[in-house]
Design a protein around this motif. Sequence first.
Motif, PDB file in Angstrom:
ATOM      1  N   LYS A   1      10.149  -0.225  41.315  1.00 35.63           N
ATOM      2  CA  LYS A   1       8.855  -0.422  41.964  1.00 35.63           C
ATOM      3  C   LYS A   1       7.905   0.751  41.706  1.00 35.63           C
ATOM      4  O   LYS A   1       6.716   0.554  41.463  1.00 35.63           O
ATOM      5  N   PHE A   2       8.410   1.954  41.821  1.00 33.10           N
ATOM      6  CA  PHE A   2       7.588   3.148  41.627  1.00 33.10           C
ATOM      7  C   PHE A   2       8.358   4.143  40.763  1.00 33.10           C
ATOM      8  O   PHE A   2       9.449   4.569  41.140  1.00 33.10           O
ATOM      9  N   LYS A   3       7.772   4.507  39.639  1.00 31.36           N
ATOM     10  CA  LYS A   3       8.376   5.567  38.835  1.00 31.36           C
ATOM     11  C   LYS A   3       8.095   6.940  39.448  1.00 31.36           C
ATOM     12  O   LYS A   3       8.887   7.871  39.279  1.00 31.36           O
ATOM     13  N   VAL A   4       6.963   7.043  40.141  1.00 27.35           N
ATOM     14  CA  VAL A   4       6.550   8.302  40.759  1.00 27.35           C
ATOM     15  C   VAL A   4       6.097   8.010  42.180  1.00 27.35           C
ATOM     16  O   VAL A   4       5.344   7.059  42.423  1.00 27.35           O
ATOM     17  N   LEU A   5       6.581   8.820  43.123  1.00 27.46           N
ATOM     18  CA  LEU A   5       6.131   8.754  44.512  1.00 27.46           C
ATOM     19  C   LEU A   5       5.266   9.980  44.788  1.00 27.46           C
ATOM     20  O   LEU A   5       5.690  11.118  44.558  1.00 27.46           O
ATOM     21  N   THR A   6       4.052   9.750  45.283  1.00 31.00           N
ATOM     22  CA  THR A   6       3.118  10.837  45.539  1.00 31.00           C
ATOM     23  C   THR A   6       2.596  10.732  46.963  1.00 31.00           C
ATOM     24  O   THR A   6       2.199   9.644  47.405  1.00 31.00           O
ATOM     25  N   PHE A   7       2.596  11.843  47.679  1.00 30.17           N
ATOM     26  CA  PHE A   7       2.020  11.881  49.019  1.00 30.17           C
ATOM     27  C   PHE A   7       1.520  13.294  49.301  1.00 30.17           C
ATOM     28  O   PHE A   7       1.766  14.230  48.532  1.00 30.17           O
ATOM     29  N   LYS A   8       0.789  13.443  50.382  1.00 29.71           N
ATOM     30  CA  LYS A   8       0.226  14.728  50.768  1.00 29.71           C
ATOM     31  C   LYS A   8       0.938  15.261  52.004  1.00 29.71           C
ATOM     32  O   LYS A   8       1.268  14.496  52.915  1.00 29.71           O
ATOM     33  N   LEU A   9       1.117  16.558  52.004  1.00 33.43           N
ATOM     34  CA  LEU A   9       1.638  17.267  53.171  1.00 33.43           C
ATOM     35  C   LEU A   9       0.440  17.932  53.835  1.00 33.43           C
ATOM     36  O   LEU A   9      -0.231  18.774  53.234  1.00 33.43           O
ATOM     37  N   LEU A  10       0.143  17.540  55.081  1.00 29.46           N
ATOM     38  CA  LEU A  10      -1.070  17.962  55.786  1.00 29.46           C
ATOM     39  C   LEU A  10      -0.702  18.850  56.964  1.00 29.46           C
ATOM     40  O   LEU A  10       0.176  18.509  57.764  1.00 29.46           O
ATOM     41  N   ALA A  11      -1.402  20.000  57.063  1.00 36.08           N
ATOM     42  CA  ALA A  11      -1.255  20.911  58.211  1.00 36.08           C
ATOM     43  C   ALA A  11      -2.609  21.018  58.888  1.00 36.08           C
ATOM     44  O   ALA A  11      -3.607  21.384  58.247  1.00 36.08           O
ATOM     45  N   VAL A  12      -2.678  20.727  60.208  1.00 36.76           N
ATOM     46  CA  VAL A  12      -3.926  20.732  60.967  1.00 36.76           C
ATOM     47  C   VAL A  12      -3.720  21.539  62.243  1.00 36.76           C
ATOM     48  O   VAL A  12      -2.741  21.322  62.972  1.00 36.76           O
ATOM     49  N   GLU A  13      -4.676  22.495  62.531  1.00 36.61           N
ATOM     50  CA  GLU A  13      -4.597  23.300  63.752  1.00 36.61           C
ATOM     51  C   GLU A  13      -4.731  22.408  64.974  1.00 36.61           C
ATOM     52  O   GLU A  13      -5.411  21.374  64.943  1.00 36.61           O
ATOM     53  N   VAL A  14      -4.086  22.859  66.062  1.00 41.46           N
ATOM     54  CA  VAL A  14      -3.983  22.011  67.246  1.00 41.46           C
ATOM     55  C   VAL A  14      -5.063  22.342  68.270  1.00 41.46           C
ATOM     56  O   VAL A  14      -5.820  21.468  68.704  1.00 41.46           O
TER      57      VAL A  14
END
Length: 782
Positions: free
Chosen positions: A357-370
């Motif tokens: 289904k997917f040769k490559v999996l791509t996602f973002k790692l997000l850091a947000v102040e609280v």
Amino acid sequence: MRHRPGAALALGLLFLCLTQANFAPHFFDNGVGSTNGNMALFSLPEDTPVGSHVYTLNGTDPEGDPVSYHISFDPSTRSVFSVDSNFGNITLVEELDREKEDEIEAIISISDGLNLVAEKVMILVTDANDEAPRFIQEPYVVQVPESKDSATFAMDHHSGVLRLRAGSALDYEKARTHFLTVVAKGSEVLTVVAMDGDRGKPNHILYSLVNGSDGAFEINATSGAISITQSPVQLRRDVYELHVQVTEVSPAGSPAAQATVPVIIRIVDLNNHPPTFYGESGPQNRFELSMYEHPPQGEILRGLKITVNDSDQGANAKFNLRLVGPGGIFRVVPLTVLNEAQVTIIVENSAAIDFEKFKVLTFKLLAVEVNTPEKFSSTADVVIQLLDTNDNVPKFTSHYYIARIPENAPGGSNVVAVTAVDPDTGPWGEVKYSIYGSGADLFLIHPSTGIIYTQPWANLDAETTARYNFYVKAEDMEGRYSLAEVFITLLDINDHYPQFGKSIQEKTMVLGTPVKIEATDQDAEEPNNLVDYSITHAEPANVFDIDAHTGEIRLKNSIHSLDALRNITSNRDATWSLEVQAKDRGFPSFSTTALLKIDITDTEMLSRSPMAAFLMQTKDNPMKAVGVLAGIVASIVAITVLISTATFWRNKKSNKVLPVRRVLRKRPSPAPRAVRIEWLKLRRTRATNKFELREEPPHENCNKHSSGGTMPPAPAPPPPTRMAPSTGVTLWTVPTVSGSLTLQQPRWPPKPKALGSPSQSALVSELRQKFEKKHGDEKAYF
């Protein structure tokens, strides 16, 4: 054309599956930074102008049908974007403000008119330098008396006090309003105030920094205001100890008394650092990893070395972590971080990590102040290259394969090609074909191409076996396999001639009653096995008519008596010879001819002999004679059983031993007894000695298993059948009788005239022929 119900059902199921299959459309996933696809991992600066084309939704439908695009939002939120349903162009329709809304949730969908696929996406709003310093109160309105002599204003740089410059004058008639532009910059920390001890006429005081500032601070010489000269981010110390010196200035301008005071400035943390991701070699915003598909549930992606840090202190250094991209596949630990943490990514859904289904999996790692008003954030891209494993079974393109080939196809002919697909790559995706089953003996399959063909020595015959059914197997290198079913039908070819039961047949025709000829064609299907009949030659002609479909031969309607027939022939008899033809309806057509001899009689002649009448009645149905005989035998047996049973039970119920009784009978007189015996003999031979069986030479077409013997006296029915061993070979001709019935001269009474006619002999012969023909098909002979 005849079809087997199973093959018709398979065709129906195959047609139903093909007509019902309609696959859903899907978006393209073009990865990080793309402006074309499924809008995953998409971010947009907050200063993007309204009306801008910001993205293009793009997807496809497996059947090639046109698709349409849609975007929707939660009813409680505003609709920030619009989409062109035909082209997928997304336009910004409302202003963005990251300080109010740093992410926008939307639902995008694609439809082919029958199926609709919807996905939830999160659009990140990135920060832009769009905020300037603002005055607390705008506008500032100052009323200045007209009597003032100066019209020019001055601003104190530190206190923000606006003053009328000395020597300037204001004139109401010239200008009722003055507009001033005030620029705010720099940051004042505190003001040091010193006083001269002299109360009369104090000297001017000047302020200066002796040491401790490291160039980060300065002091106003006249006001004593201490200001910062650098950005707070550039400060390297937490505590600064400044030494401020105050100096009196005499009227002559020379310095007088001096004093020094320490000033301690502590640097309190400001939220001036966003969260930052680090790799093994420093700050990093992209991390890559290679892994096999379908890892175990809960496995940690150990190849990723990710650290996240916020250099601020306290609440300013608290932030949340989350993954943005394909949902439910991975999860991140920890979710909340204070200052710094090691980031761990764990497998959540192993089935979704599929190389096919997917040769490559791509996602973002997000850091947000609280808890900060700024909500500083940062992202890092995580790219996973998937490696293939042998996790798929070869699958056929159809559950059934149906083929038709002519029965005269030579050995090695191609029949049908089957196809199986294994989505795995490399050796795991190679498929090997084989066939097995009871119907596969005459066929072979190429192990790589899947082409099924006949054995080189195969001799197909639709009359022997018209349909074959077997299984085909598709297997990969590790033994994973699937099956499909193959149905092969042989198309009948007209390769058989119609065959009469005998080359020469004899029939007896009663005026007004037809006689029937019959031929069979061993071809398997219509019209090859359909037979039409005709009379090809007769002397004289125009005496008989024949039904082309049934084979029934009748006298023409103009002939009503034997006298009319005798007048036609030269020898004035009632025996005719015809040449008849049986022709099939195939292409090309085949035909067979036979010579038919017909003896013609009438009902009046038959009525003179009961035996002849019985033979005529059963000439077309020899089983009727057998049925009559069987009925008589069954009746005799039943009566015998009843009498024996009654006698047995009567003797069993009697408990006495009966005495032997002697029965005396009166002897009859000799003369009457001799007369009675002679009368009985004459009566017995009167009916039974009319015919006797004479042996004839065996006919050249006589069946080898036919048995000769003495025929029972007429008019009793023929004897019961006797089964002969099966030879396994289909007989093409009906066996003939090895004997014939001839008239025997009785002594007394005188011979009836009707018994001497040749028609009776023909009737007996025809009855015997029909009876043997019917039982010849069942492999039972006399």
